[in-house]
Design a protein around this motif. Structure first.
Motif, PDB file in Angstrom:
ATOM      1  N   TYR A  54       0.813  -1.218   0.000  1.00 51.35           N
ATOM      2  CA  TYR A  54       0.000   0.000   0.000  1.00 51.35           C
ATOM      3  C   TYR A  54       0.849   1.274   0.000  1.00 51.35           C
ATOM      4  O   TYR A  54       0.688   2.159  -0.847  1.00 51.35           O
ATOM      5  N   HIS A  55       1.770   1.395   0.926  1.00 56.80           N
ATOM      6  CA  HIS A  55       2.530   2.647   1.058  1.00 56.80           C
ATOM      7  C   HIS A  55       3.431   2.888  -0.145  1.00 56.80           C
ATOM      8  O   HIS A  55       3.575   4.030  -0.609  1.00 56.80           O
ATOM      9  N   ALA A  56       4.046   1.824  -0.666  1.00 59.47           N
ATOM     10  CA  ALA A  56       4.896   1.983  -1.840  1.00 59.47           C
ATOM     11  C   ALA A  56       4.078   2.413  -3.051  1.00 59.47           C
ATOM     12  O   ALA A  56       4.503   3.250  -3.853  1.00 59.47           O
ATOM     13  N   LEU A  57       2.885   1.855  -3.199  1.00 65.09           N
ATOM     14  CA  LEU A  57       2.016   2.246  -4.311  1.00 65.09           C
ATOM     15  C   LEU A  57       1.557   3.694  -4.171  1.00 65.09           C
ATOM     16  O   LEU A  57       1.486   4.428  -5.161  1.00 65.09           O
ATOM     17  N   PHE A  61       2.345   6.302  -7.096  1.00 65.14           N
ATOM     18  CA  PHE A  61       1.210   6.823  -7.867  1.00 65.14           C
ATOM     19  C   PHE A  61       0.439   7.836  -7.017  1.00 65.14           C
ATOM     20  O   PHE A  61      -0.708   7.596  -6.616  1.00 65.14           O
ATOM     21  N   PRO A  62       1.038   8.994  -6.727  1.00 65.08           N
ATOM     22  CA  PRO A  62       0.399   9.941  -5.796  1.00 65.08           C
ATOM     23  C   PRO A  62      -0.914  10.508  -6.301  1.00 65.08           C
ATOM     24  O   PRO A  62      -1.764  10.905  -5.501  1.00 65.08           O
ATOM     25  N   MET A  68      -8.279   4.529  -4.404  1.00 64.71           N
ATOM     26  CA  MET A  68      -8.073   3.870  -5.691  1.00 64.71           C
ATOM     27  C   MET A  68      -6.929   2.868  -5.613  1.00 64.71           C
ATOM     28  O   MET A  68      -6.937   1.851  -6.316  1.00 64.71           O
ATOM     29  N   VAL A  69      -5.942   3.130  -4.752  1.00 58.84           N
ATOM     30  CA  VAL A  69      -4.906   2.123  -4.511  1.00 58.84           C
ATOM     31  C   VAL A  69      -5.527   0.873  -3.899  1.00 58.84           C
ATOM     32  O   VAL A  69      -5.223  -0.261  -4.301  1.00 58.84           O
ATOM     33  N   CYS A  70      -6.422   1.055  -2.939  1.00 58.79           N
ATOM     34  CA  CYS A  70      -7.120  -0.091  -2.350  1.00 58.79           C
ATOM     35  C   CYS A  70      -7.896  -0.858  -3.421  1.00 58.79           C
ATOM     36  O   CYS A  70      -7.919  -2.096  -3.430  1.00 58.79           O
ATOM     37  N   LEU A 121      -8.420  11.443 -12.138  1.00 57.69           N
ATOM     38  CA  LEU A 121      -7.121  12.034 -11.796  1.00 57.69           C
ATOM     39  C   LEU A 121      -7.215  13.546 -11.645  1.00 57.69           C
ATOM     40  O   LEU A 121      -6.335  14.168 -11.029  1.00 57.69           O
ATOM     41  N   ASP A 122      -8.249  14.148 -12.209  1.00 58.13           N
ATOM     42  CA  ASP A 122      -8.441  15.599 -12.141  1.00 58.13           C
ATOM     43  C   ASP A 122      -9.489  15.991 -11.114  1.00 58.13           C
ATOM     44  O   ASP A 122     -10.030  17.093 -11.169  1.00 58.13           O
TER      45      ASP A 122
END
Length: 210
Positions: A54-57, A61-62, A68-70, A121-122
């Protein structure tokens, strides 16, 4: 278990269409960045992957945002449940194509009469949306299992996988060993980028139903 899928096309203008295409491509890149973690750790459990990556992603991909990472972790876990066999069997190298569906949840999609709000993303994009009452009812009853954005040629649609019984389990939408057309198998010797993080996650939210 009884489930059904309700699909509604989205009416997009050129700008909105471009925003959804960009989100779809970024989501596929995020999923592909997680594949090496699965193969190296031999972990495709959603909770385990969250702890590992999770943290690396989030750092890599900030713009994608935490939820959305989840959802990408859920998508990759879901894909490997389709192909993973015995624990000692080699795990295949999966690649998510740029047109792969995007998984959402109640934090990244919201619906009210006449309008759908969706993460991009916007920032949030709002669509005029003729939503059947049955979907509004499903939102209020809390029986959604998946919310997925699809693209067919140049047309986007959003689908809602609805649980209609009290004890349904998450489904993989495909027989074991089969992959949907948006995922391809790569040779085992294809180069992989390393992504790893052993830091515990700050939070974990089920990508569909809280």
């Amino acid at each position: 278990m009884k489930e059904r899928i309700l699909t509604i096309p989205l009416q997009t203008r050129q700008k909105e269409h471009s925003q959804l295409v960009a989100l779809q491509q970024a989501f596929a890149e995020l999923c592909n960045a997680l594949v090496p973690v699965v193969r190296q750790s031999r972990c495709w459990n959603r909770v385990g992957l969250h702890h590992l990556a999770y943290h690396a992603l989030r750092a890599q991909f900030p713009r994608m945002g935490s939820q959305m990472v989840c959802n990408a972790i859920y998508s990759v876990s879901r894909a490997y449940r389709m192909v993973a066999k015995q624990p000692e069997s080699p795990l295949p190298r999966l690649q998510f194509l740029p047109g792969a569906p995007v998984f959402f949840d109640r934090h990244t999609v919201s619906i009210k009469a006449g309008q759908l709000s969706m993460y991009t993303l916007d920032g949030r994009v709002r669509f005029g949306f003729h939503c059947p009452q049955e979907i509004l009812d499903v939102f209020s009853r809390g029986k959604l299992r998946e919310i997925v954005l699809h693209r067919n040629d140049e047309t986007f649609s959003i689908s809602f996988r609805v649980q209609e019984t009290a004890e349904a389990e998450p489904a993989t939408q495909g027989a074991p060993g089969e992959l949907p057309e948006y995922i391809v198998l790569l040779p085992d010797d294809a180069p992989e980028e390393t992504l790893a993080s052993n830091t515990a996650p700050t939070h974990l939210t089920e990508p569909v139903e809280a």
